[in-house]
Each structure stands twice: as C-alpha cells, then as structure tokens.
Write an enzyme that holds these catalytic residues in place. Sequence first.
Site, PDB file in Angstrom:
ATOM      1  N   HIS A 190      -3.457   4.780  -6.526  1.00 29.84           N
ATOM      2  CA  HIS A 190      -3.342   5.749  -5.439  1.00 29.84           C
ATOM      3  C   HIS A 190      -3.032   7.113  -6.072  1.00 29.84           C
ATOM      4  O   HIS A 190      -2.391   7.178  -7.125  1.00 29.84           O
ATOM      5  CB  HIS A 190      -2.190   5.294  -4.536  1.00 29.84           C
ATOM      6  CG  HIS A 190      -2.002   6.077  -3.289  1.00 29.84           C
ATOM      7  ND1 HIS A 190      -1.337   7.270  -3.264  1.00 29.84           N
ATOM      8  CD2 HIS A 190      -2.381   5.832  -2.011  1.00 29.84           C
ATOM      9  CE1 HIS A 190      -1.307   7.728  -2.016  1.00 29.84           C
ATOM     10  NE2 HIS A 190      -1.937   6.868  -1.238  1.00 29.84           N
TER      11      HIS A 190
ATOM     12  N   ASP B 107       4.351   0.938  -8.803  1.00 30.85           N
ATOM     13  CA  ASP B 107       4.134   1.444  -7.441  1.00 30.85           C
ATOM     14  C   ASP B 107       4.105   0.203  -6.531  1.00 30.85           C
ATOM     15  O   ASP B 107       3.140  -0.564  -6.541  1.00 30.85           O
ATOM     16  CB  ASP B 107       2.805   2.205  -7.427  1.00 30.85           C
ATOM     17  CG  ASP B 107       2.359   2.585  -6.018  1.00 30.85           C
ATOM     18  OD1 ASP B 107       2.984   2.131  -5.042  1.00 30.85           O
ATOM     19  OD2 ASP B 107       1.370   3.334  -5.907  1.00 30.85           O
TER      20      ASP B 107
ATOM     21  N   GLN C 109       2.313  -1.276  -1.751  1.00 31.78           N
ATOM     22  CA  GLN C 109       1.544  -2.327  -1.064  1.00 31.78           C
ATOM     23  C   GLN C 109       2.017  -3.723  -1.444  1.00 31.78           C
ATOM     24  O   GLN C 109       1.423  -4.713  -0.995  1.00 31.78           O
ATOM     25  CB  GLN C 109       0.045  -2.182  -1.389  1.00 31.78           C
ATOM     26  CG  GLN C 109      -0.563  -0.861  -0.994  1.00 31.78           C
ATOM     27  CD  GLN C 109      -0.681  -0.664   0.528  1.00 31.78           C
ATOM     28  OE1 GLN C 109      -0.491  -1.607   1.316  1.00 31.78           O
ATOM     29  NE2 GLN C 109      -0.976   0.556   0.956  1.00 31.78           N
TER      30      GLN C 109
ATOM     31  N   LYS D 185       5.736   1.191   5.426  1.00 31.11           N
ATOM     32  CA  LYS D 185       4.718   0.152   5.249  1.00 31.11           C
ATOM     33  C   LYS D 185       5.320  -1.243   5.388  1.00 31.11           C
ATOM     34  O   LYS D 185       4.612  -2.244   5.321  1.00 31.11           O
ATOM     35  CB  LYS D 185       4.049   0.299   3.883  1.00 31.11           C
ATOM     36  CG  LYS D 185       3.204   1.567   3.759  1.00 31.11           C
ATOM     37  CD  LYS D 185       2.402   1.545   2.496  1.00 31.11           C
ATOM     38  CE  LYS D 185       1.950   2.917   2.053  1.00 31.11           C
ATOM     39  NZ  LYS D 185       0.900   3.480   2.868  1.00 31.11           N
TER      40      LYS D 185
ATOM     41  N   CYS E  49      -7.006   7.852  -0.523  1.00 28.83           N
ATOM     42  CA  CYS E  49      -6.175   8.509  -1.543  1.00 28.83           C
ATOM     43  C   CYS E  49      -6.377   7.858  -2.903  1.00 28.83           C
ATOM     44  O   CYS E  49      -5.426   7.665  -3.675  1.00 28.83           O
ATOM     45  CB  CYS E  49      -4.692   8.506  -1.164  1.00 28.83           C
ATOM     46  SG  CYS E  49      -4.372   9.274   0.400  1.00 28.83           S
TER      47      CYS E  49
HETATM   48  N1  C6P Z   1      -1.214   4.442   1.017  1.00 31.40           N
HETATM   49  C1  C6P Z   1      -3.027   4.005   2.556  1.00 31.40           C
HETATM   50  O1  C6P Z   1      -3.605   4.121   3.644  1.00 31.40           O
HETATM   51  P1  C6P Z   1       3.666   7.160   0.846  1.00 31.40           P
HETATM   52  O2  C6P Z   1       2.629   7.992   1.529  1.00 31.40           O
HETATM   53  O3  C6P Z   1       4.511   7.974  -0.114  1.00 31.40           O
HETATM   54  O4  C6P Z   1       4.463   6.336   1.776  1.00 31.40           O
HETATM   55  O5  C6P Z   1       2.866   6.080  -0.020  1.00 31.40           O
HETATM   56  C2  C6P Z   1       1.938   6.501  -0.976  1.00 31.40           C
HETATM   57  C3  C6P Z   1       1.220   5.323  -1.576  1.00 31.40           C
HETATM   58  C4  C6P Z   1       1.433   5.027  -2.905  1.00 31.40           C
HETATM   59  N2  C6P Z   1       0.854   3.965  -3.475  1.00 31.40           N
HETATM   60  C5  C6P Z   1       0.039   3.140  -2.793  1.00 31.40           C
HETATM   61  C6  C6P Z   1      -0.555   1.955  -3.481  1.00 31.40           C
HETATM   62  C7  C6P Z   1      -0.218   3.404  -1.444  1.00 31.40           C
HETATM   63  O6  C6P Z   1      -1.028   2.585  -0.775  1.00 31.40           O
HETATM   64  C8  C6P Z   1       0.358   4.525  -0.824  1.00 31.40           C
HETATM   65  C9  C6P Z   1       0.042   4.870   0.603  1.00 31.40           C
HETATM   66  C10 C6P Z   1      -1.672   4.623   2.391  1.00 31.40           C
HETATM   67  O7  C6P Z   1      -3.507   3.371   1.636  1.00 31.40           O
HETATM   68  C11 C6P Z   1      -1.660   6.051   2.843  1.00 31.40           C
HETATM   69  S1  C6P Z   1      -2.633   7.099   1.827  1.00 31.40           S
END
Ligand code: C6P
Length: 412
Positions: free
Chosen positions: A123, A200, A203, A226, A366
Amino acid sequence: MDKQMNDYSKDFPILHQTVNDERLAYLDSAATAQKPKQVLDALRHYYAYDNANVHRGVHTLAQRATDQFEAVRVKVQKLINAKSEREIVYTKGTTEGLNWVAASFATPRLKAGDEVVVSYLEHHSNLVPWQVACQKTGAKLVYLKLNADGTLDLDDVAQKINAKTKIVSLAQASNVLGVVNPIKEIAQLAHQYGAYMVVDGAQSVPHMQVDVQDLDIDFLAFSGHKMMGPTGIGILWGRFDLLEQMAPLEYGGEMIDFVDLERSTYKEVPWKFEGGTQNIAGVIGLGSAIDYLNQIGYPAIQKQEQALVAYTLPKLLAIDGLEVYGPHDSNRHTGVISFNLDHLHPHDLATALDMEGVAVRAGHHCAQPLMKYLNVAATARASFYLYNTKADADQLIEAIVKAKEFFSNGTF
Ligand code: C6P
C-alpha cells in the site's frame, strides 16, 4: 444459512438498509469495516457519561476517562501478545504509524549504501514514507518480486535481503491480492543480517491472530477502523527498547515531563509520542471493537471468511471474461478478491454493482506500483468480513452477471 456460516450481521445496524432499492451487500470492508452496535453503544456511553480529557484532571470524569483510555492499551497488548502495554502507542492509523517508524526510527539510522526492502504489493502508506526516508539519507529502496499468483517470490526474498539491508517493511496481508506474506520467516532472515522488520498489519490484525512475539518482528502498525472500531484511531506497536530510542514526532501538551524557557524533558514511552488531546472516544471505541473481536474469536472469523471465499471464488472464476488477480485457490486466499471483467473499466463495473446494492471498491487501491506490476490501470475489489453472508456473495455474482449482459447487449 449454510452450516459453515453464521449470521453476525444482526449486530450491525448499517447493514440492514436498502441502497438503490436493493438489499445492501457491503463488500468493502478492506477500505473500512462496519461497526457493531456494541461499539456504537460504547461511543455513545462515553460521550453521554464519561467525556473528559485524559491525564489532566483529578475530577471523577477525568479519572474515568483516563482509566478507560489506559485500559484499552492493555486490551491491545493482549490482542497482539506484546510484552508490555507500554509498547502500545496510539496513532491516527496505519499510515501514521508507518510514517513515524520511517521518519523517527529509520531515517536517523540510514545512510548511503543501505537498503530498505519492500515489495510490489505494498500500500502507498508502506511505500511513500520509505521513499522519503531513502531520498533523505541516500539509502536504496529495493522491491521484492511476486509470483504469478501474487505471493512473494521467496528466491527473490533470499537474494534481496542481505548484508546491505537495514529495514524490511512488508504488509502481512495484501489489500489487493488476498495473499498473506510469511512474515515470521522473513523476519528471521532480516534479523540474521541485523535488519529491522516492520509490518503493516492493516489487513491482518482485523482478520487473523497476530502475535508480535511469535513473529519476532520489531514494529507493527494497524488501524482501528478496519477492525470494527472508529476511524481516526490506530496502533503503533514497537519493541520497547526501539521505541525508547525514537524521538517524539509531535511536541506540545501532555507529552512533556517538564518545560523550562529554553528546553523541555519528555514523558516516557508511550506517552512521549502522544502529544495533544488524543482521540479518546476513538480509543474507547477501539477497546469495544477488541471485546467484540474476542467474543467472536479469530478462529470463527477466519472460518466465516474462508467459507465465503470458498463459495465465491469458483463462481467468479466461472464467469467468462472475468480475471481474478491473486491466488485462485480459496485455501490460500484472504477475504479480499480483486478482479476485472472483460474490457470494462472497474469504475463502471462498481457503479453497475452499486445499482444492485453491492458495495465494492474500484481503482488502484492505493497500490499504484502493484497496478503497474500487474499491468492494469485498476481493479474492482470485493472484500469480506465476518458479518457477510452467502446472500451477499450471491448478490455480488448476480450483479456481475447482470452488468456483463448490460455492457455487452445494452440492456439492464
Ligand atoms: N487500505 C483500502 O481500501 P489507514 O488509511 O492509515 O487506516 O490505512 C492505510 C493502509 C495501509 N496498509 C494497507 C495494507 C491498507 O490496506 C491500508 C488501507 C484501504 O485498501 C484504504 S486505501
């Protein structure tokens, strides 16, 4: 209801509505998860009875708010099996946590000739902070290759993690391809070369048991929203000795110990990172989400998601002209499935699905370097969570078939 599946949707008020006159099938939990009524009640209760700033007051409400705020740290510690609750730092989300590690831990340690290892499936939140760290220090960003099914190419991993590696930063679970990376093995390799392992967990933590001691990693970042908690709250976990070496990123109220005219001293870990009034309601909502997760249990969550993927994936693969990215074997797949249909732009497909009440995400997710690697501009993505049911999966499949007919014949 299928024997293998439960219906947890009763706890999620938002799911019981119609969208475009159709039953809502919410299949966008990888973007953000829905919240059970237990979390909504906890937020309401906090604001209705306990709202006060934390660590600042001696009055009863301030004490109550502070006790609840700190108690959630212990819940998070237990959830990820951290050694101490003082290794749990509140952040805005995964993005902030990864930025802090890249800026405050890695940047002062990196120099020209060093390498930071990421993969093509990351991401942007696990790429851009490392790009900046490398630009500032002269270190090199190295990308791990993927196999055709989206899993990491382990031969490439064995080559690219070497004596030059200072940081390895990988998603545990992909937000696009539905694969899980072998973090424990990679952390072992990184440590052999004296590198630090950053994970990270955006997910993974919502869907699977993540044990930071068993994985033997150094940092983990994840987001509350999430995992059925509120938006704007996240966690950065780090090994205590490493957090102690990190400078705070925000200076001001509450993170200080003593302030004189010219200089100040700071609180200890984790409070030195938590400057300014925190997202107290977010923390309390996250605590309630963790209680909910624990009450259902990761094994039941994984069973539900597995059953949904095992049911849906073959049906998707059977649709002529539909391409699924990532593994085609449901046993090696998380609840995230990305696909494209014929030559349709995924935004058109997602709009057609929305007309049928089906919420999926379309775009680059992203993960633009991954899109380039897959040689696609974008994909559609369905993502399941514990509250989804077979009815959602059926609705998805029927809506895709209908969209396919519409776009090839012009009739809906
Ligand atoms: N992915 C998706 O629709 P935040 O926005 O900080 O809570 O998370 C960022 C992020 C970082 N790593 C991974 C693997 C992610 O999937 C995400 C967030 C969402 O896939 C929103 S772009």
